[in-house]
Design a protein around this motif. Structure first.
Motif, PDB file in Angstrom:
ATOM      1  N   MET A  78     -36.823  11.185 -10.810  1.00  0.00           N
ATOM      2  CA  MET A  78     -37.038  10.047 -11.453  1.00  0.00           C
ATOM      3  C   MET A  78     -38.573   8.936 -11.019  1.00  0.00           C
ATOM      4  O   MET A  78     -38.786   8.645 -12.316  1.00  0.00           O
TER       5      MET A  78
ATOM      6  N   SER B  80     -40.715   9.130 -14.338  1.00  0.00           N
ATOM      7  CA  SER B  80     -41.368   8.155 -14.923  1.00  0.00           C
ATOM      8  C   SER B  80     -43.018   7.268 -14.853  1.00  0.00           C
ATOM      9  O   SER B  80     -43.700   7.277 -16.237  1.00  0.00           O
TER      10      SER B  80
ATOM     11  N   ALA C  19     -27.672  16.400 -18.577  1.00  0.00           N
ATOM     12  CA  ALA C  19     -28.233  15.109 -19.388  1.00  0.00           C
ATOM     13  C   ALA C  19     -30.117  15.770 -19.412  1.00  0.00           C
ATOM     14  O   ALA C  19     -30.946  14.865 -20.113  1.00  0.00           O
ATOM     15  N   GLY C  20     -30.871  16.828 -18.706  1.00  0.00           N
ATOM     16  CA  GLY C  20     -31.836  17.372 -18.913  1.00  0.00           C
ATOM     17  C   GLY C  20     -32.575  17.700 -20.312  1.00  0.00           C
ATOM     18  O   GLY C  20     -32.997  17.459 -21.033  1.00  0.00           O
TER      19      GLY C  20
ATOM     20  N   ALA D 292     -34.831   8.086 -19.970  1.00  0.00           N
ATOM     21  CA  ALA D 292     -33.750   7.430 -19.184  1.00  0.00           C
ATOM     22  C   ALA D 292     -32.888   9.274 -18.466  1.00  0.00           C
ATOM     23  O   ALA D 292     -32.245   9.765 -16.845  1.00  0.00           O
ATOM     24  N   LEU D 293     -32.655   9.802 -19.566  1.00  0.00           N
ATOM     25  CA  LEU D 293     -32.020  11.202 -18.842  1.00  0.00           C
ATOM     26  C   LEU D 293     -32.553  12.433 -18.305  1.00  0.00           C
ATOM     27  O   LEU D 293     -32.643  12.766 -17.013  1.00  0.00           O
TER      28      LEU D 293
ATOM     29  N   ALA E 100     -35.594  11.286 -16.232  1.00  0.00           N
ATOM     30  CA  ALA E 100     -34.997  10.876 -14.775  1.00  0.00           C
ATOM     31  C   ALA E 100     -34.219  11.365 -14.344  1.00  0.00           C
ATOM     32  O   ALA E 100     -34.376  11.341 -13.284  1.00  0.00           O
ATOM     33  N   LEU E 101     -33.289  11.831 -15.058  1.00  0.00           N
ATOM     34  CA  LEU E 101     -31.850  11.996 -13.512  1.00  0.00           C
ATOM     35  C   LEU E 101     -32.481  13.335 -13.950  1.00  0.00           C
ATOM     36  O   LEU E 101     -31.201  13.785 -13.149  1.00  0.00           O
ATOM     37  N   ALA E 102     -32.969  14.343 -14.890  1.00  0.00           N
ATOM     38  CA  ALA E 102     -32.350  15.704 -14.422  1.00  0.00           C
ATOM     39  C   ALA E 102     -33.426  16.205 -13.139  1.00  0.00           C
ATOM     40  O   ALA E 102     -33.627  15.476 -12.491  1.00  0.00           O
TER      41      ALA E 102
END
Length: 335
Positions: A1, A5, A117-118, A330-331, A333-335
Motif C-alpha cells: 500500500m 501510494s 488484483a496486481g 487501487a488494484l 495497492a492491493l497487489a
C-alpha cells in the motif's frame, strides 16, 4: 500500500515537473531548461543528502552514472520523435514502453509475483497510460518505422532509469540520484554551451541564443516531457491572471525571461522530488513492476495541472484514462 501510494504520488509530481519545464521552454531554449533543471536538482539532492542519507559505494555510483546516461539518450530520442512525428501516436508509444520495459524486467528477470488484483492493475495501468498520453486535437497519421523505433527507444531509455535505480543498494539513499543529476548536468550543459557558442559565432546575441526555438518541449533530466503542449509556439507575454506566472497568459503563452529561469530551476527541484519518491517506493518493498506501471502515469499530472493552472479542457478520452489510472492504483495497492 505504501509503495504504491508513493509511486502514484511520484507520477503526479513527475507530471508537474514536465508541465513546469514546458512553461519555461516557451521562453528559453529547451535543452537549456533541461540543463538548468539538472543543476537545480543536483543542488537540492546534495543539500538534502544529510537528511535523506546514503552510503557512497562504487557500484551505486556506477548505477547512478548509467542512469544519467540513459536519461540523456531518452532526451535525444525524444527530440528525434518530435522532429519525425506524429506525436499523437509516438507519445503514447513512448509512455507505454517506459512502463512495460521495467514491468517485464521485474516479472521475468527479478521473478516478481503478483496476485490477480496486481495483474489486473498492471493491465489497467497500461490502458490508462495510452488514454492519458493521447494528444486530443492532433490528426492521427501513420508514423514512419524510424519514428516508431525512436519512440520505442525513448521509452526503453526512460524505463532503464527505473531498472538501474532498482539495482542500487538499500542503504545507497540519494547517492545514485546525485550522480545521475551530475551526469545529466554535464552532458546537457556541454551540449547547450556548444549550441550557444555556435549561435554567437553566427552573429546572434547570447540572450537570443538562449531563447526558445521551435516547439516548447523541455525534457526533464529523467527523460520525460510535457508532450501535451508540443504543438504550442512561444508568443509575446500579455497581462492576464494565470496563477503560476503573473505575466503569462491564461493559455500559457509563456513566462518573462527571468521567471522562465525560475520555472526551469523549479522544474529540476520538482523532478528531483519525484525521483526521491520513486526511490522510497522501491525501498519500501515495492515491486519494480508495480512501481514502474504507476510511475508511467506521469502524463496525468501534466493534464491535471494544465486544467487547474491554464484552465485547459480535458478531453473525454483523457478523463477515461484518469479514471482507469485511479482504478489501477487501487488494484496495485492491493497487489
Amino acid at each position: 500500500m505504501l509503495a504504491a501510494s508513493l509511486a502514484f504520488l511520484g507520477a503526479l509530481v513527475y507530471g508537474s515537473a514536465d508541465f513546469l519545464g514546458g512553461l519555461a521552454a516557451r521562453r528559453l531554449r529547451p535543452l537549456l531548461v533541461t540543463s538548468v533543471a539538472a543543476v537545480s536538482g543536483l543542488l537540492v539532492l546534495t543539500l538534502a543528502s544529510p537528511l535523506l542519507g546514503g552510503v557512497w559505494r562504487v557500484e551505486d555510483v556506477l548505477w547512478g552514472a548509467a542512469s544519467g546516461l540513459t536519461g540523456a539518450i531518452a532526451i535525444g530520442l525524444l527530440y528525434a520523435c518530435l522532429a519525425l512525428g506524429p506525436m499523437s501516436v509516438l507519445s503514447p508509444v513512448t509512455a507505454v514502453v517506459s512502463a512495460v520495459a521495467p514491468m517485464l524486467w521485474g516479472l521475468l528477470v527479478d521473478g516478481e509475483r503478483l496476485g490477480a488484483a496486481g495483474y489486473a492493475g498492471l493491465a489497467l495501468a497500461v490502458v490508462a497510460i495510452v488514454l492519458v498520453a493521447f494528444l486530443p486535437g492532433e490528426r492521427i497519421t501513420r508514423p514512419s518505422l524510424r519514428g516508431l523505433l525512436m519512440a520505442v527507444g525513448s521509452g526503453l531509455a526512460i524505463g532503464a532509469f527505473l531498472i538501474l535505480i532498482d539495482r542500487t543498494g538499500e542503504d545507497s539513499g540519494v547517492v545514485p540520484l546525485i550522480v545521475n543529476r551530475g551526469v545529466a548536468a554535464i552532458i546537457t550543459g556541454a551540449i547547450t554551451l556548444a549550441l550557444v557558442i555556435a549561435a554567437v559565432r553566427r552573429g546572434r546575441t547570447v540572450r537570443a541564443a538562449l531563447s526558445a526555438t521551435g516547439m516548447p518541449v523541455a525534457p526533464t533530466p529523467s527523460g520525460r516531457a510535457d508532450l501535451e503542449h508540443a504543438g504550442d509556439r512561444p508568443t509575446a507575454p500579455t497581462a492576464s491572471a494565470a496563477t503560476l506566472t503573473a505575466d503569462s497568459t491564461a493559455a500559457g503563452d509563456g513566462a518573462p525571461w527571468g521567471r522562465a529561469w525560475a520555472l526551469a530551476a523549479l522544474c529540476g527541484v520538482v523532478d528531483a522530488t519525484a525521483n526521491v519518491l520513486l526511490v522510497l517506493a522501491l525501498r519500501s518493498g515495492g515491486d519494480l513492476a508495480v512501481v514502474s506501471a504507476l510511475t508511467a502515469l506521469y502524463p496525468a499530472g501534466t493534464v491535471l495541472l494544465a486544467a487547474v493552472v491554464l484552465r485547459e479542457h480535458i478531453a473525454r478520452i483523457q478523463w477515461a484514462g484518469l479514471a482507469l489510472a485511479l482504478a489501477a492504483g487501487a488494484l496495485l495497492a492491493l497487489a
